[in-house]
Design a protein around this motif. Structure first.
Motif, mmCIF file in Angstrom:
data_model
loop_
_atom_site.group_PDB
_atom_site.id
_atom_site.type_symbol
_atom_site.label_atom_id
_atom_site.label_comp_id
_atom_site.label_asym_id
_atom_site.label_seq_id
_atom_site.Cartn_x
_atom_site.Cartn_y
_atom_site.Cartn_z
ATOM 1 N N GLU A 146 1.256 -0.827 -0.168
ATOM 2 C CA GLU A 146 0.359 0.310 0.081
ATOM 3 C C GLU A 146 1.092 1.470 0.273
ATOM 4 N N GLY A 147 1.679 1.017 0.407
ATOM 5 C CA GLY A 147 3.064 2.388 0.828
ATOM 6 C C GLY A 147 3.653 2.894 -0.397
ATOM 7 N N ASP A 148 3.719 2.146 -1.037
ATOM 8 C CA ASP A 148 5.180 2.194 -1.922
ATOM 9 C C ASP A 148 4.933 3.487 -3.205
ATOM 10 N N THR A 149 5.547 4.008 -3.689
ATOM 11 C CA THR A 149 5.619 4.477 -4.269
ATOM 12 C C THR A 149 5.647 4.610 -6.240
ATOM 13 N N GLU A 150 4.944 5.677 -6.671
ATOM 14 C CA GLU A 150 4.584 4.819 -7.996
ATOM 15 C C GLU A 150 6.300 4.333 -8.600
ATOM 16 N N GLY A 151 7.468 4.755 -8.202
ATOM 17 C CA GLY A 151 8.440 3.905 -9.062
ATOM 18 C C GLY A 151 8.769 3.059 -8.133
ATOM 19 N N ALA A 152 8.524 2.337 -7.121
ATOM 20 C CA ALA A 152 9.205 1.569 -6.446
ATOM 21 C C ALA A 152 7.873 0.193 -7.455
ATOM 22 N N LEU A 172 5.176 -5.288 -20.908
ATOM 23 C CA LEU A 172 5.442 -4.479 -19.385
ATOM 24 C C LEU A 172 3.876 -3.209 -19.016
ATOM 25 N N PRO A 173 4.129 -2.364 -20.142
ATOM 26 C CA PRO A 173 2.796 -1.705 -20.655
ATOM 27 C C PRO A 173 1.578 -1.842 -20.081
ATOM 28 N N SER A 174 1.137 -2.706 -20.292
ATOM 29 C CA SER A 174 -0.137 -3.093 -20.057
ATOM 30 C C SER A 174 -0.148 -3.675 -19.233
ATOM 31 N N LEU A 175 0.534 -4.541 -18.503
ATOM 32 C CA LEU A 175 0.556 -5.145 -16.624
ATOM 33 C C LEU A 175 0.730 -3.488 -15.947
ATOM 34 N N ARG A 176 1.247 -2.840 -15.963
ATOM 35 C CA ARG A 176 1.772 -0.834 -15.817
ATOM 36 C C ARG A 176 0.265 -0.467 -15.721
ATOM 37 N N TYR A 177 -0.823 -0.848 -16.940
ATOM 38 C CA TYR A 177 -1.967 0.637 -17.174
ATOM 39 C C TYR A 177 -2.617 -0.456 -15.889
ATOM 40 N N LEU A 179 -2.102 -1.695 -13.351
ATOM 41 C CA LEU A 179 -1.504 -1.525 -11.923
ATOM 42 C C LEU A 179 -2.416 0.127 -11.949
ATOM 43 N N SER A 180 -2.498 0.607 -12.063
ATOM 44 C CA SER A 180 -3.240 2.437 -12.489
ATOM 45 C C SER A 180 -2.007 3.206 -11.992
ATOM 46 N N VAL A 181 -0.823 2.805 -12.797
ATOM 47 C CA VAL A 181 0.527 3.821 -12.705
ATOM 48 C C VAL A 181 0.756 3.685 -14.434
ATOM 49 N N ASP A 182 1.590 4.771 -14.244
ATOM 50 C CA ASP A 182 2.117 5.441 -15.530
ATOM 51 C C ASP A 182 2.483 3.743 -16.674
ATOM 52 N N PRO A 183 2.016 3.640 -17.775
ATOM 53 C CA PRO A 183 2.414 2.664 -18.574
ATOM 54 C C PRO A 183 4.239 2.756 -19.238
ATOM 55 N N GLY A 184 4.436 3.740 -18.809
ATOM 56 C CA GLY A 184 5.684 4.223 -19.911
ATOM 57 C C GLY A 184 5.403 4.549 -21.299
ATOM 58 N N ASP A 185 4.519 4.080 -21.692
ATOM 59 C CA ASP A 185 4.500 3.631 -23.532
ATOM 60 C C ASP A 185 3.029 5.094 -23.605
ATOM 61 N N PRO A 186 3.210 5.858 -24.364
ATOM 62 C CA PRO A 186 2.256 6.752 -24.789
ATOM 63 C C PRO A 186 1.165 5.847 -25.564
ATOM 64 N N VAL A 187 1.946 4.981 -26.739
ATOM 65 C CA VAL A 187 0.700 4.687 -27.618
ATOM 66 C C VAL A 187 -0.545 3.758 -26.729
ATOM 67 N N VAL A 188 -0.030 2.978 -25.245
ATOM 68 C CA VAL A 188 -0.725 1.663 -24.506
ATOM 69 C C VAL A 188 -2.078 2.965 -24.153
ATOM 70 N N ALA A 189 -1.170 4.861 -23.783
ATOM 71 C CA ALA A 189 -2.134 5.764 -22.529
ATOM 72 C C ALA A 189 -3.219 5.543 -24.347
ATOM 73 N N ALA A 190 -2.811 6.322 -25.785
ATOM 74 C CA ALA A 190 -3.339 7.064 -26.408
ATOM 75 C C ALA A 190 -4.550 5.866 -27.092
ATOM 76 N N MET A 191 -4.375 4.202 -27.007
ATOM 77 C CA MET A 191 -5.202 2.896 -27.640
ATOM 78 C C MET A 191 -6.330 2.952 -27.520
#
Length: 637
Positions: A146-152, A172-177, A179-191
Motif C-alpha cells: 500500500e505504501g509503495d511509491t509509483e516508482g517502487a 510491461l506497459p499493459s500490466l502497468r496500466y 495496476l494504475s501506474v504510468d504505462p511508460g508507453d504513450p501508445v498504450v495510453a492513447a490506444m
C-alpha cells in the motif's frame, strides 16, 4: 562473491533464519574463494510482506481439519495432471463457513514448496470494480504494498516479469496500466479501449503461461459470486489455454452463482456438503483438546452448528466464553445446566453474541475495522480509532480470541477478519449514522494516506463516500471509476458505476446539478452503446431532455444528440436517427468540437447508406468525416 550486481545472496543457515520474513529462491551450490566445497546459496527476492492465508490462519493454530479427504484427493489428482502438462480447472462451491477456504489451505499445505501458489480475491462490493481479483493477484505476486511509491511499483512489476524472461518486456506497459501506474508507453495510453483490453488480456495470458513453463502454478480466484464482469471475461478468454499448461486454476463461489464457463473435459467440480455428526463431534473435541465430551454437549453442538465447520468453531468458542463448559481431566463437562445455556440459532447471531461480550474498547475497534473492509492496515485504523494510544493492545486482544488475524508485519502492519461473516456481523452491529460517519472518515483518510497512488483507490473511495452519503465525493469517484473501467473496455462496470453516480447526483446542490446529471447520463449512454443496449440509451437520454433544454449548452447537446441519434440508427429508426444526428452536427459546429463533428459525419454517411439516400450525399459526409477525424486523431465511434 556469488552475487550478481544488485543481488542479495545468503547462506543456507541465514535462509533458515529469515525465510519467514523474506521471499528467497535457491541458487544451488556456488564455488567461493577460500572454501574447499561449494556453498549452497539463496537469493533474497523481497520482503515477505503479505503472507499466504495458510500462514495467517496458522498464527493462532489451525482448527481440526475433518471430513474432506475425498475433496483433497480430487484436488491432488487434478494437480498431478496439471504438473504433467494437462492443466485443470476446479470449481469449489459451498455455503458461507462450510470450509472452502480451509480446504484450499490444507491443499496448499500438502503441496508445500513444489508449486507457485497465487491468489486473487473478489470483495463484497467488487462487481463494479473492473479486474479487481486480477489486480489483487498481481499485487500479491509482485509484492506491491500500500505504501509503495509509483516508482517502487514500476520496479517491482519489471523485476517480477523480467525474471521470467527478457522477451516479456513488451507486456510491461499493459500490466502497468492495469495496476494504475504510468504505462511508460504513450501508445498504450492513447490506444482504443477495446484494443487496449485485447493487449491486456494477451499480456496476462502470456505471463501466466510463461510462469507455468518455469514451475507448476496453482491459481486461486476466491468468491466468484462477487466477481466483476471484466474478470469473468478474462477467465473465459484464458480457459482454453489451461489444458495445455502446467496450471491448476481453482475458482470458489457460493450457491446461487451461475458461472459462465460451461463444461469441459478438464473441468472438475467440488460441492462441499455439511459435516457428518461424528465429524462435527471430532472437530469440537479437537477445538477443546478433549478426548471426550458429554453426550448432551455433543448433541447441543451438532444441533446448533448443523454440520457447518465455522459454525461448530463459533459455537465451541461461545460455550467457553460464557463459562458453559469447564475442563475436567482429559475432557470437558458442562458447568451449567443445558436449560441455562443460550446459544443463538444462526451463525450470524452466535458471532454477534461473541462481539457483544467484548469490552467497549475492543468492540469499537472491531466495528471500525469492519467498515474499512475484510483486510485493513494498522495505519488506516489508527487514523480512525478513538483510543489510538491503545490500538496495538486492542488488536492483540482481538487476535487472541481469533476474531482477526495479523496478515503482515513489514513494511506496515496489516490485519484481516478471520471470516467474511465476522466482518459482516461487526459491520451490521453499527448504527446507520455511525456507519455513515466512519465511511466518510475512512474516505478522507484514504485520500490523505494514498495521495500519490490515488487512482488505485477510486473504486474504494467511491464505495466509502457512497455509503457515507456524501454526494459530491461519491459522484466524483464513481465517475473516475467509470472512466477507468471504460479505459479498459470494461463497460459493464462503467455502466454500474455511472448508474450509482446518477442516483447520488440527484442530491447535489441545485447549482450545477443539471449539468452534472446530463454529463453522467451521456457517459452512461456511451458505455451502454458498447454493451449493445440501445433502447436503454433512448429511454435514459429522453429522461434528461428537459435538463438539456434548460442548459442550452452546445457542447453537451452535441454529445447528447449524437448518442441518441446513433442509438436510433442501430434500432432501425431512420427518421429519428437522421433528425438527432443532424441536430448533433449543428450543436458540435456551434461549440467547435471537430472530433465530434467527424464522428457525426461518419454516422450520417452510414445512415445515408442504410436509408437509401443519394450516394453523393453519403460520399460528402464520408469526406468530411475523414478530414475531421484525421485532423483530430479521433477515429472511434
Amino acid at each position: 562473491q556469488g552475487a550478481e550486481p544488485g543481488w542479495i545472496v545468503i547462506s543456507e543457515a541465514a535462509n533458515r533464519l529469515v525465510a519467514g520474513y523474506f521471499h528467497t529462491r535457491p541458487l544451488g551450490a556456488l564455488p567461493l574463494k577460500g572454501k574447499g566445497e561449494a556453498v549452497r546459496a539463496w537469493e533474497v527476492i523481497s520482503a515477505r510482506s503479505a503472507r499466504t492465508r495458510l500462514e495467517v490462519e496458522a498464527e493462532g493454530g489451525l482448527t481440526p481439519f475433518v471430513g474432506r479427504e475425498r475433496e483433497l484427493r480430487l484436488l491432488s489428482e487434478c494437480f498431478e495432471k496439471a504438473r504433467a502438462g494437462h492443466g485443470h480447472v476446479v470449481f469449489v462451491m459451498g455455503e458461507p463457513g462450510i470450509g472452502k477456504s480451509r480446504l484450499l489451505l490444507e491443499f496448499q499445505r500438502r503441496l508445500g514448496e513444489e508449486v507457485t501458489w497465487l491468489e486473487g480475491r473478489a470483495v463484497s462490493f467488487g462487481r463494479s470494480i473492473a479486474f479487481h481479483p486480477l489486480t489483487d493477484l498481481l499485487k500479491r505476486t509482485f509484492r506491491i504494498e500500500e505504501g509503495d511509491t509509483e516508482g517502487a511499483v514500476v520496479r517491482k512489476i519489471e523485476q517480477g516479469v523480467l525474471r521470467l524472461g527478457e522477451d516479456l518486456r513488451p507486456i510491461l506497459p499493459s500490466l502497468r496500466y492495469l495496476l494504475s501506474v504510468d504505462p511508460g508507453d504513450p501508445v498504450v495510453a492513447a490506444m482504443d479501449p477495446q484494443q487496449r483490453r485485447g493487449e491486456l488480456f494477451n499480456a496476462l495470458r502470456r505471463l501466466m503461461l510463461r510462469a507455468s513453463e518455469v514451475r507448476p502454478q496453482v491459481v486461486v480466484y476466491e468468491d466468484l459470486h462477487w466477481m466483476d464482469k471484466a474478470t469473468e471475461e478474462y477467465l473465459l478468454f484464458t480457459d482454453d489455454s489451461i489444458p495445455a499448461s502446467r496450471i491448476l486454476r481453482i475458482l470458489t463461489y457460493r450457491p446461487g452463482y451461475a458461472h459462465p464457463f460451461g463444461d469441459r473435459t478438464y473441468h472438475a467440480r467440488i460441492a462441499l456438503d455439511a459435516l457428518q455428526t461424528e465429524e462435527s463431534v471430532r472437530m469440537a473435541q479437537g477445538l477443546l483438546a478433549a478426548e471426550s465430551l458429554p453426550e448432551d454437549l455433543k448433541a447441543l453442538i451438532v444441533r446448533k452448528a448443523e454440520g457447518n465447520p465455522f459454525f461448530v468453531e463459533e459455537v465451541v468458542k461461545a460455550l467457553r466464553e460464557v463459562g458453559a463448559v469447564r475442563r475436567e481431566g482429559d475432557g470437558y463437562v458442562l458447568a451449567k445446566r443445558l436449560d441455562e445455556v443460550f446459544i443463538p440459532d444462526t451463525l450470524q447471531d452466535v458471532i454477534m453474541a461473541r462481539i457483544d461480550r467484548l469490552e467497549e474498547a475492543p468492540k469499537k475497534t472491531l466495528q471500525v475495522a469492519s467498515v474499512i473492509g475484510r483486510e485493513f492496515s494498522h495505519r488506516l485504523l489508527d487514523q480512525l480509532a478513538e483510543v489510538r494510544e491503545r490500538t496495538e493492545e486492542l488488536l492483540r486482544e482481538l487476535k487472541a480470541i481469533e476474531l482477526i488475524y495479523e496478515k503482515s508485519l513489514f513494511p506496515e502492519r496489516a490485519y484481516m477478519f478471520k471470516h467474511a461473516l465476522t466482518q459482516d456481523v461487526a459491520y451490521n452491529s453499527l448504527l446507520l449514522q455511525r456507519r455513515r460517519e466512519l465511511h466518510r472518515l475512512i474516505g478522507l483518510a484514504i485520500e490523505e494516506i494514498y495521495a500519490e497512488r490515488l487512482a488505485e483507490q477510486y473504486e474504494v473511495l467511491a464505495h466509502h463516500f457512497s455509503r457515507a452519503e456524501e454526494p459530491a465525493k461519491a459522484v466524483e469517484y464513481l465517475a473516475r471509476s467509470a472512466e477507468k473501467a471504460a479505459g479498459s473496455y470494461a463497460h459493464s462496470e462503467a455502466v454500474t458505476a455511472l448508474e450509482e453516480a446518477l442516483v447520488h447526483a440527484e442530491r447535489l446542490p441545485v447549482e450545477g446539478r443539471d449539468r452534472r446529471l446530463l454529463d453522467l447520463a451521456v457517459r452512461r449512454a456511451e458505455s451502454l452503446h458498447f454493451l449493445g443496449r440501445r433502447q436503454e440509451i433512448v429511454d435514459l437520454l429522453l429522461q434528461h431532455q428537459e435538463r438539456l433544454d434548460r442548459l442550452q449548452d452546445p457542447s453537451l447537446a452535441g454529445r447528447f444528440y449524437f448518442w441518441l441519434g446513433w442509438a436510433h440508427a442501430w434500432l432501425g429508426h431512420r427518421a429519428e436517427a437522421a433528425e438527432n444526428l443532424n441536430r448533433s452536427l449543428q450543436e458540435a459546429t456551434r461549440s467547435g468540437d471537430e472530433a465530434l463533428m467527424g464522428r457525426v459525419h461518419r454516422a450520417l454517411c452510414l445512415e445515408c447508406t442504410y436509408s437509401g439516400r443519394p450516394m453523393d450525399e453519403a460520399v460528402a459526409h464520408r469526406r468530411q468525416a475523414v478530414s475531421l477525424l484525421e485532423r483530430t486523431e479521433d477515429r472511434k465511434i
